[in-house]
Design a protein around this motif. Structure first.
Motif, PDB file in Angstrom:
ATOM      1  N   LEU A   1       0.459  -1.237  -0.157  1.00  0.00           N
ATOM      2  CA  LEU A   1       0.278  -0.487   0.433  1.00  0.00           C
ATOM      3  C   LEU A   1       0.544   1.178   0.021  1.00  0.00           C
ATOM      4  O   LEU A   1       0.456   1.978  -0.818  1.00  0.00           O
ATOM      5  CB  LEU A   1      -1.194  -0.413   1.255  1.00  0.00           C
ATOM      6  CG  LEU A   1      -1.929   0.763   1.334  1.00  0.00           C
ATOM      7  CD1 LEU A   1      -3.076   0.972  -0.295  1.00  0.00           C
ATOM      8  CD2 LEU A   1      -3.181   1.149   2.773  1.00  0.00           C
TER       9      LEU A   1
ATOM     10  N   LEU B   1       0.196   6.409   3.306  1.00  0.00           N
ATOM     11  CA  LEU B   1      -0.625   6.067   4.484  1.00  0.00           C
ATOM     12  C   LEU B   1      -1.568   7.344   4.982  1.00  0.00           C
ATOM     13  O   LEU B   1      -2.920   6.828   5.482  1.00  0.00           O
ATOM     14  CB  LEU B   1      -0.394   5.657   4.997  1.00  0.00           C
ATOM     15  CG  LEU B   1       0.257   4.127   4.845  1.00  0.00           C
ATOM     16  CD1 LEU B   1       1.521   3.512   5.576  1.00  0.00           C
ATOM     17  CD2 LEU B   1      -0.366   2.760   4.051  1.00  0.00           C
TER      18      LEU B   1
ATOM     19  N   GLU C   1      -3.669   9.431   3.794  1.00  0.00           N
ATOM     20  CA  GLU C   1      -4.789   9.046   2.698  1.00  0.00           C
ATOM     21  C   GLU C   1      -5.568   8.631   3.419  1.00  0.00           C
ATOM     22  O   GLU C   1      -6.678   8.302   3.320  1.00  0.00           O
ATOM     23  CB  GLU C   1      -4.077   9.565   0.832  1.00  0.00           C
ATOM     24  CG  GLU C   1      -3.187  10.413   0.962  1.00  0.00           C
ATOM     25  CD  GLU C   1      -3.071   9.830  -0.584  1.00  0.00           C
ATOM     26  OE1 GLU C   1      -3.661   9.863  -1.670  1.00  0.00           O
ATOM     27  OE2 GLU C   1      -1.307  10.351  -0.746  1.00  0.00           O
ATOM     28  N   VAL C   2      -5.057   7.775   3.865  1.00  0.00           N
ATOM     29  CA  VAL C   2      -6.170   6.093   4.172  1.00  0.00           C
ATOM     30  C   VAL C   2      -7.211   6.841   5.734  1.00  0.00           C
ATOM     31  O   VAL C   2      -6.923   7.415   6.287  1.00  0.00           O
ATOM     32  CB  VAL C   2      -5.408   5.174   4.853  1.00  0.00           C
ATOM     33  CG1 VAL C   2      -6.445   4.171   5.065  1.00  0.00           C
ATOM     34  CG2 VAL C   2      -4.460   4.134   3.502  1.00  0.00           C
ATOM     35  N   GLN C   3      -8.565   6.935   5.424  1.00  0.00           N
ATOM     36  CA  GLN C   3      -9.619   6.646   5.949  1.00  0.00           C
ATOM     37  C   GLN C   3     -10.291   5.957   6.844  1.00  0.00           C
ATOM     38  O   GLN C   3     -10.384   5.456   7.954  1.00  0.00           O
ATOM     39  CB  GLN C   3     -10.711   8.125   5.030  1.00  0.00           C
ATOM     40  CG  GLN C   3      -9.960   8.931   4.554  1.00  0.00           C
ATOM     41  CD  GLN C   3     -11.411   9.898   4.090  1.00  0.00           C
ATOM     42  OE1 GLN C   3     -12.384   8.911   3.447  1.00  0.00           O
ATOM     43  NE2 GLN C   3     -11.674  11.023   3.717  1.00  0.00           N
TER      44      GLN C   3
ATOM     45  N   VAL D   1      -9.825   1.473   7.155  1.00  0.00           N
ATOM     46  CA  VAL D   1      -9.923  -0.416   6.082  1.00  0.00           C
ATOM     47  C   VAL D   1     -10.838  -0.890   6.711  1.00  0.00           C
ATOM     48  O   VAL D   1     -11.036  -1.253   7.857  1.00  0.00           O
ATOM     49  CB  VAL D   1      -8.194  -0.167   6.485  1.00  0.00           C
ATOM     50  CG1 VAL D   1      -7.271   0.195   6.339  1.00  0.00           C
ATOM     51  CG2 VAL D   1      -8.241  -0.488   8.284  1.00  0.00           C
TER      52      VAL D   1
ATOM     53  N   LEU E   1      -1.918   2.270  12.345  1.00  0.00           N
ATOM     54  CA  LEU E   1      -2.603   2.298  11.235  1.00  0.00           C
ATOM     55  C   LEU E   1      -0.250   2.401  10.674  1.00  0.00           C
ATOM     56  O   LEU E   1       0.184   3.510  10.583  1.00  0.00           O
ATOM     57  CB  LEU E   1      -2.283   3.002  10.103  1.00  0.00           C
ATOM     58  CG  LEU E   1      -2.718   1.933   8.669  1.00  0.00           C
ATOM     59  CD1 LEU E   1      -3.251   0.821   9.184  1.00  0.00           C
ATOM     60  CD2 LEU E   1      -3.417   2.555   7.758  1.00  0.00           C
TER      61      LEU E   1
ATOM     62  N   LYS F   1      -8.470  -3.989   1.885  1.00  0.00           N
ATOM     63  CA  LYS F   1      -9.425  -2.812   1.727  1.00  0.00           C
ATOM     64  C   LYS F   1      -9.418  -1.654   2.985  1.00  0.00           C
ATOM     65  O   LYS F   1      -9.284  -1.623   3.789  1.00  0.00           O
ATOM     66  CB  LYS F   1     -10.983  -2.648   1.679  1.00  0.00           C
ATOM     67  CG  LYS F   1     -11.528  -4.037   0.565  1.00  0.00           C
ATOM     68  CD  LYS F   1     -12.829  -3.942   0.686  1.00  0.00           C
ATOM     69  CE  LYS F   1     -13.381  -5.270   0.074  1.00  0.00           C
ATOM     70  NZ  LYS F   1     -14.850  -5.007  -0.816  1.00  0.00           N
ATOM     71  N   ALA F   2      -8.230  -0.794   1.810  1.00  0.00           N
ATOM     72  CA  ALA F   2      -8.112   0.512   2.357  1.00  0.00           C
ATOM     73  C   ALA F   2      -9.137   1.967   1.564  1.00  0.00           C
ATOM     74  O   ALA F   2      -9.048   1.837  -0.344  1.00  0.00           O
ATOM     75  CB  ALA F   2      -6.805   0.910   1.706  1.00  0.00           C
ATOM     76  N   TYR F   3      -9.368   2.587   2.403  1.00  0.00           N
ATOM     77  CA  TYR F   3     -10.791   3.611   1.550  1.00  0.00           C
ATOM     78  C   TYR F   3      -9.830   4.507   1.673  1.00  0.00           C
ATOM     79  O   TYR F   3      -9.473   5.444   2.508  1.00  0.00           O
ATOM     80  CB  TYR F   3     -12.155   3.579   2.645  1.00  0.00           C
ATOM     81  CG  TYR F   3     -12.486   2.328   2.143  1.00  0.00           C
ATOM     82  CD1 TYR F   3     -13.537   2.673   0.708  1.00  0.00           C
ATOM     83  CD2 TYR F   3     -12.605   1.087   2.814  1.00  0.00           C
ATOM     84  CE1 TYR F   3     -14.528   1.025   0.757  1.00  0.00           C
ATOM     85  CE2 TYR F   3     -13.451   0.390   2.517  1.00  0.00           C
ATOM     86  CZ  TYR F   3     -13.875   0.283   1.808  1.00  0.00           C
ATOM     87  OH  TYR F   3     -14.994  -0.984   1.718  1.00  0.00           O
ATOM     88  N   THR F   4      -9.843   5.354   0.613  1.00  0.00           N
ATOM     89  CA  THR F   4      -9.564   7.011   0.333  1.00  0.00           C
ATOM     90  C   THR F   4     -10.795   7.945   0.359  1.00  0.00           C
ATOM     91  O   THR F   4     -11.885   8.127  -0.547  1.00  0.00           O
ATOM     92  CB  THR F   4      -8.747   7.595  -0.189  1.00  0.00           C
ATOM     93  OG1 THR F   4      -8.644   7.473  -1.658  1.00  0.00           O
ATOM     94  CG2 THR F   4      -7.014   5.902  -0.069  1.00  0.00           C
TER      95      THR F   4
ATOM     96  N   VAL G   1     -10.618   3.383  -3.542  1.00  0.00           N
ATOM     97  CA  VAL G   1     -10.810   1.889  -2.304  1.00  0.00           C
ATOM     98  C   VAL G   1      -9.079   0.775  -3.642  1.00  0.00           C
ATOM     99  O   VAL G   1      -9.024   0.632  -4.385  1.00  0.00           O
ATOM    100  CB  VAL G   1     -12.061   0.467  -2.684  1.00  0.00           C
ATOM    101  CG1 VAL G   1     -11.479  -0.172  -1.599  1.00  0.00           C
ATOM    102  CG2 VAL G   1     -13.044   1.711  -2.354  1.00  0.00           C
TER     103      VAL G   1
END
Length: 473
Positions: free
Chosen positions: A35, A41, A43-45, A47, A100, A132-135, A139
């Motif tokens: 990732l 990282l 940017e990740v809101q 997971v 994280l 899954k990582a959501y920005t 995704v």
């Protein structure tokens, strides 16, 4: 040909399961690294982790939720302080936040962000998980499989047929191993040593094997003194400490080495030896069930067999065992385990407990045989005998916990390994009707024919015939 080192077969990790704890932990670490290559990282809101089939059905009892959270938190199973293992999990459940990669705190509620899909199996293996990582814009999603023994592969990932190194004596099966040893007039341990030098220096090999043995020894030592009830809801009482007390009394030791020296001095009549073997094996697996550090050998659920047989060799075989002999034992065991990994499975979710206890017993039998002076042919014969009498063994953990019948099975697997070794040492392999390759092939066919409910799902066997209520299941 898949290139597998002895250090792939023996990994340091946290219990209770290599496929359900160590594998998902490593998958989470790998996903984070991949990732990082795609985004910052920060940017990740949010997971999510999706667990499928066996990972979902027995994931709570096996600590899969704990494993993925620790992996996402940037912790490593080799060096995380033991006291932090459960503390971090409890903090995440309490605060609904996760740090994280140990760098960036985001909201995380395990009840919402770890999703169980017990009735759904992904394409390549029963132990599948999707991260899954959501920005704000997209995704990022990836699928991994925990294929047993802490080994992890990404979806559609193929092993490099040439491997990352050129081994002087690559072996895909027992026959190739035997031919290498015959042509070079080597023992199995010598062949493995030569192969390991393609990966690392002599000192690195010795240091790594020494660390493996030390963790094995300490897990037995600590397990022999730890009392109480195992967590998880079954209220299984630790028994190794009581067994140990009857064997050695109330003597306390400053360290594991002093304890080992005293065990060597103990009476070694047949009854005492049987009790010690059971004590060693159960001590390791009670530690494993308590989320402590053990050696995957080749799995966590079967982690007690090889240490118990190795202790038999050190303490009760009558041999003057030195450090190099311990290293040889581990190298032979690792090589035999790799043959099962290459040609069958070491995953209970794919093959039942024959793939765990059976493989560990086979590994230990071969190692003991060579270390007691047996020929290469006798060592392979011992490995075959041990597995032959584990064929069809199901994986049916009660409540999804690595406790019943797993802990006792390690004791039985150790005894079978020693018996197999003794039979092989008293036999002429030229008269044998079954080869190691025959038995590995048979084990894999048996695994494929076995009903899925007997493959680490807690939907068959003892798991459905014992009236208990376990909150984790």
């Amino acid at each position: 040909m898949e290139m597998i080192s002895v250090f792939d077969m023996f990994k340091l990790g946290i219990g209770p399961s290599s496929s359900h704890t160590l594998g998902p932990w490593r998958a989470a670490q790998r996903w984070l690294e991949e990732l990082r290559q795609q985004l910052d990282l920060q940017e990740v809101q949010a997971v999510e982790v999706h667990l499928y089939a066996s990972l979902a059905l027995t994931g709570k009892g096996h600590g899969t939720d704990l494993a993925v959270m620790l992996g996402l938190s940037g912790q490593d199973p080799v060096d995380i302080p033991i006291q932090n293992v459960l503390d971090i999990k409890e903090q995440i459940y309490r605060e609904h936040r996760i740090n994280l990669a140990d760098q960036y705190i985001i909201p995380f509620d395990p009840s919402q962000h770890i999703i169980m899909h017990g009735g759904e199996r992904l394409a390549e293996h029963a132990n599948g998980l999707i991260f899954k990582a959501y920005t704000t814009e997209r995704v990022f999603e990836e699928t991994y499989y925990s294929v047993g023994g802490g080994f992890v592969k990404k979806a559609n990932e193929k092993a490099d047929p040439q491997g990352t190194v050129q081994l002087p004596y690559p072996s895909q099966n027992g026959e190739e191993l035997l031919q290498h040893c015959r042509s070079q007039q080597m023992k199995v341990a010598d062949m493995v040593w030569a192969n390991e030098l393609a990966w690392r220096s002599e000192e690195e090999i010795r240091s790594g094997l020494r660390q493996i043995w030390q963790v094995m020894l300490k897990s037995m030592y600590h397990g022999c003194y730890a009392e109480g009830v195992l967590g998880g809801g079954l209220n299984v009482k630790r028994r190794a400490a009581s067994m140990h007390h009857k064997l050695i009394g109330g003597i306390k030791f400053e360290n594991a080495e002093d304890w080992l020296a005293e065990v060597k001095r103990r009476p070694n009549d047949f009854n005492a030896i049987l009790k010690w073997i059971g004590c060693f094996a159960m001590a390791v697996n009670e530690e494993n069930a308590s989320f402590r550090r053990i050696v995957t050998a080749p799995t966590n659920g079967a982690a007690g067999v090889i240490p118990a047989v190795l202790m038999y060799y050190i303490c009760f075989s009558g041999e003057n065992v030195q450090e190099d002999d311990i290293f040889s034992f581990l190298m032979v065991a690792g090589e035999i385990g790799s043959l099962f990994k290459k040609n069958a499975t070491i995953s209970a979710a794919m093959g039942g407990c024959q793939a765990e206890i059976g493989v560990s017993s086979s590994m230990a039998a071969a190692a003991l045989t060579e270390c007691l002076g047996g020929s290469v042919e006798q060592a392979l014969m011992a490995a075959e005998i041990a597995m032959e009498h584990h064929l069809g063994l199901t994986c049916d953990p009660v409540g999804g916990l690595v406790q019943i019948p797993c802990i006792e099975r390690n004791s039985m697997g150790a005894i079978k390994a020693i018996t197999a070794s003794r039979l092989a040492l008293d036999s002429d392999p030229a008269d044998a009707c079954v080869s190691l390759d025959n038995i590995i092939k048979t084990m894999w066919e048996t695994a494929q024919d076995m009903n899925h409910k007997y493959k680490e799902t807690s939907q068959g066997g003892l798991a459905v015939n014992i009236s208990v209520k376990v909150p984790e299941c």
